[in-house]
Design a protein around this motif. Structure first.
Motif, PDB file in Angstrom:
ATOM      1  N   PRO A 173       0.821  -1.214   0.000  1.00  0.00           N
ATOM      2  CA  PRO A 173       0.000   0.000   0.000  1.00  0.00           C
ATOM      3  C   PRO A 173       0.854   1.264   0.000  1.00  0.00           C
ATOM      4  O   PRO A 173       1.840   1.374   0.743  1.00  0.00           O
ATOM      5  N   GLY A 174       0.489   2.187  -0.878  1.00  0.00           N
ATOM      6  CA  GLY A 174       1.227   3.428  -0.992  1.00  0.00           C
ATOM      7  C   GLY A 174       2.402   3.358  -1.935  1.00  0.00           C
ATOM      8  O   GLY A 174       2.944   4.392  -2.335  1.00  0.00           O
ATOM      9  N   ARG A 175       2.814   2.138  -2.298  1.00  0.00           N
ATOM     10  CA  ARG A 175       3.942   1.973  -3.213  1.00  0.00           C
ATOM     11  C   ARG A 175       3.519   1.239  -4.476  1.00  0.00           C
ATOM     12  O   ARG A 175       4.117   1.407  -5.526  1.00  0.00           O
ATOM     13  N   GLY A 176       2.507   0.408  -4.368  1.00  0.00           N
ATOM     14  CA  GLY A 176       2.037  -0.357  -5.521  1.00  0.00           C
ATOM     15  C   GLY A 176       2.798  -1.656  -5.690  1.00  0.00           C
ATOM     16  O   GLY A 176       3.257  -2.267  -4.718  1.00  0.00           O
ATOM     17  N   VAL A 177       2.972  -2.080  -6.926  1.00  0.00           N
ATOM     18  CA  VAL A 177       3.628  -3.352  -7.231  1.00  0.00           C
ATOM     19  C   VAL A 177       5.096  -3.292  -6.818  1.00  0.00           C
ATOM     20  O   VAL A 177       5.798  -2.331  -7.118  1.00  0.00           O
ATOM     21  N   VAL A 178       5.537  -4.359  -6.132  1.00  0.00           N
ATOM     22  CA  VAL A 178       6.960  -4.477  -5.794  1.00  0.00           C
ATOM     23  C   VAL A 178       7.563  -5.753  -6.372  1.00  0.00           C
ATOM     24  O   VAL A 178       8.798  -5.898  -6.374  1.00  0.00           O
ATOM     25  N   ALA A 179       6.716  -6.670  -6.868  1.00  0.00           N
ATOM     26  CA  ALA A 179       7.235  -7.901  -7.472  1.00  0.00           C
ATOM     27  C   ALA A 179       6.099  -8.631  -8.173  1.00  0.00           C
ATOM     28  O   ALA A 179       4.925  -8.478  -7.820  1.00  0.00           O
ATOM     29  N   PHE A 180       6.466  -9.422  -9.185  1.00  0.00           N
ATOM     30  CA  PHE A 180       5.485 -10.311  -9.814  1.00  0.00           C
ATOM     31  C   PHE A 180       6.212 -11.517 -10.398  1.00  0.00           C
ATOM     32  O   PHE A 180       7.433 -11.489 -10.625  1.00  0.00           O
ATOM     33  N   ALA A 181       5.468 -12.590 -10.617  1.00  0.00           N
ATOM     34  CA  ALA A 181       6.021 -13.823 -11.182  1.00  0.00           C
ATOM     35  C   ALA A 181       4.985 -14.463 -12.080  1.00  0.00           C
ATOM     36  O   ALA A 181       3.781 -14.316 -11.858  1.00  0.00           O
ATOM     37  N   MET A 182       5.471 -15.197 -13.097  1.00  0.00           N
ATOM     38  CA  MET A 182       4.578 -15.874 -14.037  1.00  0.00           C
ATOM     39  C   MET A 182       5.209 -17.195 -14.455  1.00  0.00           C
ATOM     40  O   MET A 182       6.438 -17.306 -14.561  1.00  0.00           O
ATOM     41  N   GLY A 183       4.357 -18.190 -14.696  1.00  0.00           N
ATOM     42  CA  GLY A 183       4.863 -19.483 -15.125  1.00  0.00           C
ATOM     43  C   GLY A 183       3.750 -20.406 -15.559  1.00  0.00           C
ATOM     44  O   GLY A 183       2.604 -19.981 -15.744  1.00  0.00           O
ATOM     45  N   GLU A 184       4.082 -21.693 -15.695  1.00  0.00           N
ATOM     46  CA  GLU A 184       3.119 -22.673 -16.173  1.00  0.00           C
ATOM     47  C   GLU A 184       3.468 -24.050 -15.612  1.00  0.00           C
ATOM     48  O   GLU A 184       4.646 -24.371 -15.414  1.00  0.00           O
ATOM     49  N   PRO A 185       2.450 -24.889 -15.347  1.00  0.00           N
ATOM     50  CA  PRO A 185       2.725 -26.258 -14.934  1.00  0.00           C
ATOM     51  C   PRO A 185       2.928 -27.149 -16.147  1.00  0.00           C
ATOM     52  O   PRO A 185       2.192 -27.060 -17.130  1.00  0.00           O
ATOM     53  N   VAL A 186       3.934 -28.017 -16.094  1.00  0.00           N
ATOM     54  CA  VAL A 186       4.157 -29.039 -17.124  1.00  0.00           C
ATOM     55  C   VAL A 186       4.425 -30.348 -16.388  1.00  0.00           C
ATOM     56  O   VAL A 186       5.470 -30.505 -15.752  1.00  0.00           O
ATOM     57  N   GLY A 187       3.467 -31.256 -16.440  1.00  0.00           N
ATOM     58  CA  GLY A 187       3.605 -32.501 -15.701  1.00  0.00           C
ATOM     59  C   GLY A 187       3.688 -32.225 -14.209  1.00  0.00           C
ATOM     60  O   GLY A 187       2.830 -31.550 -13.636  1.00  0.00           O
ATOM     61  N   ASP A 188       4.758 -32.703 -13.580  1.00  0.00           N
ATOM     62  CA  ASP A 188       4.911 -32.511 -12.138  1.00  0.00           C
ATOM     63  C   ASP A 188       5.803 -31.324 -11.799  1.00  0.00           C
ATOM     64  O   ASP A 188       6.245 -31.180 -10.666  1.00  0.00           O
ATOM     65  N   THR A 189       6.043 -30.453 -12.784  1.00  0.00           N
ATOM     66  CA  THR A 189       7.010 -29.372 -12.600  1.00  0.00           C
ATOM     67  C   THR A 189       6.414 -28.003 -12.926  1.00  0.00           C
ATOM     68  O   THR A 189       5.810 -27.819 -13.979  1.00  0.00           O
ATOM     69  N   LEU A 190       6.597 -27.063 -12.017  1.00  0.00           N
ATOM     70  CA  LEU A 190       6.232 -25.673 -12.269  1.00  0.00           C
ATOM     71  C   LEU A 190       7.397 -24.992 -12.978  1.00  0.00           C
ATOM     72  O   LEU A 190       8.514 -24.956 -12.453  1.00  0.00           O
ATOM     73  N   MET A 191       7.149 -24.485 -14.162  1.00  0.00           N
ATOM     74  CA  MET A 191       8.147 -23.710 -14.893  1.00  0.00           C
ATOM     75  C   MET A 191       7.966 -22.229 -14.551  1.00  0.00           C
ATOM     76  O   MET A 191       6.982 -21.606 -14.959  1.00  0.00           O
ATOM     77  N   THR A 192       8.866 -21.676 -13.765  1.00  0.00           N
ATOM     78  CA  THR A 192       8.805 -20.253 -13.438  1.00  0.00           C
ATOM     79  C   THR A 192       9.598 -19.499 -14.492  1.00  0.00           C
ATOM     80  O   THR A 192      10.826 -19.457 -14.459  1.00  0.00           O
ATOM     81  N   HIS A 193       8.886 -18.902 -15.429  1.00  0.00           N
ATOM     82  CA  HIS A 193       9.531 -18.241 -16.566  1.00  0.00           C
ATOM     83  C   HIS A 193       9.915 -16.797 -16.274  1.00  0.00           C
ATOM     84  O   HIS A 193      10.910 -16.291 -16.800  1.00  0.00           O
ATOM     85  N   ILE A 194       9.108 -16.124 -15.466  1.00  0.00           N
ATOM     86  CA  ILE A 194       9.322 -14.697 -15.226  1.00  0.00           C
ATOM     87  C   ILE A 194       9.208 -14.432 -13.730  1.00  0.00           C
ATOM     88  O   ILE A 194       8.240 -14.865 -13.089  1.00  0.00           O
ATOM     89  N   GLU A 195      10.191 -13.732 -13.181  1.00  0.00           N
ATOM     90  CA  GLU A 195      10.118 -13.293 -11.784  1.00  0.00           C
ATOM     91  C   GLU A 195      10.890 -11.981 -11.677  1.00  0.00           C
ATOM     92  O   GLU A 195      12.098 -11.949 -11.892  1.00  0.00           O
ATOM     93  N   LYS A 196      10.179 -10.910 -11.396  1.00  0.00           N
ATOM     94  CA  LYS A 196      10.787  -9.582 -11.358  1.00  0.00           C
ATOM     95  C   LYS A 196      10.417  -8.908 -10.037  1.00  0.00           C
ATOM     96  O   LYS A 196       9.286  -9.036  -9.554  1.00  0.00           O
ATOM     97  N   MET A 197      11.379  -8.189  -9.480  1.00  0.00           N
ATOM     98  CA  MET A 197      11.121  -7.524  -8.211  1.00  0.00           C
ATOM     99  C   MET A 197      11.897  -6.225  -8.102  1.00  0.00           C
ATOM    100  O   MET A 197      12.890  -6.021  -8.803  1.00  0.00           O
ATOM    101  N   ASP A 198      11.439  -5.364  -7.211  1.00  0.00           N
ATOM    102  CA  ASP A 198      12.151  -4.134  -6.881  1.00  0.00           C
ATOM    103  C   ASP A 198      13.223  -4.496  -5.855  1.00  0.00           C
ATOM    104  O   ASP A 198      12.912  -4.809  -4.698  1.00  0.00           O
ATOM    105  N   HIS A 199      14.482  -4.471  -6.265  1.00  0.00           N
ATOM    106  CA  HIS A 199      15.567  -4.892  -5.386  1.00  0.00           C
ATOM    107  C   HIS A 199      15.788  -3.924  -4.226  1.00  0.00           C
ATOM    108  O   HIS A 199      16.508  -4.259  -3.280  1.00  0.00           O
ATOM    109  N   GLU A 200      15.179  -2.757  -4.280  1.00  0.00           N
ATOM    110  CA  GLU A 200      15.292  -1.813  -3.176  1.00  0.00           C
ATOM    111  C   GLU A 200      14.347  -2.174  -2.029  1.00  0.00           C
ATOM    112  O   GLU A 200      14.454  -1.609  -0.934  1.00  0.00           O
ATOM    113  N   VAL A 201      13.433  -3.118  -2.281  1.00  0.00           N
ATOM    114  CA  VAL A 201      12.490  -3.557  -1.251  1.00  0.00           C
ATOM    115  C   VAL A 201      12.986  -4.887  -0.697  1.00  0.00           C
ATOM    116  O   VAL A 201      12.832  -5.940  -1.332  1.00  0.00           O
TER     117      VAL A 201
END
Length: 297
Positions: free
Chosen positions: A213-241
């Motif tokens: 709150p007051g700062r907004g987005v500080v990180a997000f992640a995106m991916g997909e399941p393939v079989g028994d494995t989660l593929m985390t393709h994108i993960e971005k964050m504000d390194h100052e937080v």
């Protein structure tokens, strides 16, 4: 003969069945692994006998044509014979790139002459329970970062990504500090991340976003399941937080584990030989490395 045509995002619905129904945990055999990197590795596709063939270049030498392991019901001996005939007609050496370690023996049994490990392109594989909780002694330092984030931002909110979040995610990502993103591969990754954010439903990824709150987005992640494995393709964050990166990793993984109970592993992809990425991925203590190889016939 195999007839190859360039891979484009419009091919996702057609190719998705091959990229979600195979036994490999390598990120190269996923929608994200193929379509986010299609321009970088010059991927082309051909379909023969209900089997998918992908042509591109070797991951360690962009000047060298190579093929992915065929996916589909065609017997491996038959698919390799097709590839050999195609290579003879094209006047190139039959080479496969990014071959998972577990497929090496069957290729050696079918005429492979040599193989070379792609040491900079091995995927980091983690236990999903570990990354969805950060419990245990090995992850105590990372858990301390999560605790710090919770103390600093007690009103922070994690939520699933929806199409309505796209403008805010784009604005957040475009203002992140990118002084370190000077390499060709980092610039490409940045462009592809923005491409996904501008078409959030097109790739079929699932995502999570962390807001303060007051700062907004500080990180997000995106991916997909393939079989028994989660593929985390994108993960971005504000390194100052402090702790934002560890928190989005935990919360996104936990969300996906709840949504997809069959998941046992998380593939956080390779480090491409980047020392900083290697250190960060090793600090999460992978269960094992998904090793990959160039294989020549």
């Amino acid at each position: 003969m195999l007839e190859f045509t360039p891979v484009t995002p419009a091919d996702i619905p057609q190719l998705r069945p091959w990229l979600t129904a195979h036994p490999f945990r390598s990120c190269d055999f996923s929608v994200g692994g193929i379509f986010l990197w299609a321009d970088y590795f010059h991927y082309q596709k051909a379909i023969k006998g209900d089997t998918l063939f992908i042509k591109g270049v070797t991951e360690n030498d962009m000047s060298r044509p190579a093929f992915s392991l065929p996916l589909g019901p065609m017997p491996i001996a038959e698919s390799l014979a097709l590839l050999r005939r195609h290579c003879r007609a094209e006047g190139v050496e039959p080479v496969m790139s990014a071959v998972p370690q577990e497929a090496l023996q069957v290729l050696m049994d079918n005429g492979a002459r040599r193989f070379t490990e792609l040491t900079d392109w091995a995927d980091y594989i983690y236990g999903i329970k570990a990354l969805s909780t950060f419990a245990g002694k090995k992850l105590s330092k990372k858990r301390n970062h999560i605790n710090r984030f919770a103390l600093d931002h007690p009103d922070a909110v994690f939520s699933p990504v929806t199409a309505a979040d796209a403008p805010e995610l784009i604005e957040f990502y475009e203002r992140l500090h990118t002084d370190a993103d000077t390499s060709e591969i980092a610039a490409y990754d940045r462009a592809q991340t923005l491409r996904v954010l501008r078409s959030p439903d097109f790739y079929g990824f699932e995502g999570g976003v962390l807001r303060v709150p007051g700062r907004g987005v500080v990180a997000f992640a995106m991916g997909e399941p393939v079989g028994d494995t989660l593929m985390t393709h994108i993960e971005k964050m504000d390194h100052e937080v402090t702790g934002a990166g560890e928190t989005i990793c935990r919360d996104f993984t936990a969300m996906m584990a709840t949504r997809h109970p069959a998941l046992n592993y998380v593939n956080r992809e390779d480090d491409s030989g980047d020392p900083g990425l290697r250190q960060a991925k090793e600090a999460l203590h992978p269960l094992f490395m998904q090793r990959k190889y160039n294989v020549a016939f």
